[in-house]
Design a protein around this motif. Sequence first.
Motif, mmCIF file in Angstrom:
data_model
loop_
_atom_site.group_PDB
_atom_site.id
_atom_site.type_symbol
_atom_site.label_atom_id
_atom_site.label_comp_id
_atom_site.label_asym_id
_atom_site.label_seq_id
_atom_site.Cartn_x
_atom_site.Cartn_y
_atom_site.Cartn_z
ATOM 1 N N LEU A 1 -3.768 -19.189 5.295
ATOM 2 C CA LEU A 1 -4.804 -18.374 4.659
ATOM 3 C C LEU A 1 -4.103 -17.435 3.699
ATOM 4 O O LEU A 1 -2.966 -17.021 3.939
ATOM 5 N N GLU A 2 -4.828 -17.060 2.633
ATOM 6 C CA GLU A 2 -4.183 -16.245 1.596
ATOM 7 C C GLU A 2 -5.097 -15.093 1.174
ATOM 8 O O GLU A 2 -6.313 -15.266 1.101
ATOM 9 N N GLY A 3 -4.521 -13.949 0.892
ATOM 10 C CA GLY A 3 -5.269 -12.834 0.319
ATOM 11 C C GLY A 3 -4.562 -12.353 -0.933
ATOM 12 O O GLY A 3 -3.330 -12.409 -1.004
ATOM 13 N N VAL A 4 -5.337 -11.898 -1.913
ATOM 14 C CA VAL A 4 -4.740 -11.418 -3.165
ATOM 15 C C VAL A 4 -5.296 -10.026 -3.469
ATOM 16 O O VAL A 4 -6.490 -9.774 -3.276
ATOM 17 N N GLY A 5 -4.431 -9.130 -3.914
ATOM 18 C CA GLY A 5 -4.867 -7.796 -4.315
ATOM 19 C C GLY A 5 -4.199 -7.403 -5.625
ATOM 20 O O GLY A 5 -3.002 -7.645 -5.805
ATOM 21 N N VAL A 6 -4.986 -6.840 -6.535
ATOM 22 C CA VAL A 6 -4.451 -6.412 -7.837
ATOM 23 C C VAL A 6 -4.871 -4.958 -8.051
ATOM 24 O O VAL A 6 -6.016 -4.607 -7.782
#
Length: 205
Positions: A132-137
């Motif tokens: 599973l992957e999460g992305v934050g910018v």
Amino acid sequence: MVLATANPDKARELAAVLSATATGRAVELVGRPAGVPEVEETGSTLRENALLKARVLGAATDLPALADDTGLEVDALDGEPGVRSARYAGENATYADNVERLLREMAGVAPPDRGARFTTVVVLVFPSGEALEGVGVVEGRITEAPRGAAGFGYDPVFAPSADPAGRTFAEMDAAEKDRLSHRGAALRDLAAKLRDAVGTTGEEG
Ligand code: IMP
């Protein structure tokens, strides 16, 4: 789950943000075991590097493994240092060396042109191989001089746009940084996906 990072600053933030989410409170975090060799970050993207680190740790421990990779993209430097943020000033660069090089490269760049963003990709790899992957910018700007003593890395020269006072991350306490930061956003994204995947209900995290 086991934390893949060998960086105590990142481990502290990962544990704090995750334990503040509904899903994270149902999870037991295990530190990186001693003796597992350091993973060389040979990937050309943040995602590849995070997967690399999580897979090595997962294989060594047979536990779900959580890894993050973070890059700082500076507009005036055509996206540098990006995936090379940790080694910007050389192989064994310290945080201070990297900040110094960044400010040197940015000398003479006018305030409106000092835009930058942090991106974090966090991955959780299960022993089954599923991930599973999460992305934050987080958008912000590079200040003209370091300010503040909290945080780590490029925090003293990164002022997130969302802070009306224009403070750097290093001028915020840990909880404030976690609320606004790339790493906080990436983990909340991952926690929501984890909650969906395991079908738990409960308060939003
Ligand atoms: P890594 O490859 O994910 O370990 O991170 C790359 C580099 O980016 C680190 O060595 C730090 O210098 C910097 N970095 C990562 N996360 C942060 C952060 O939250 N604030 C400031 N600098 C960071």
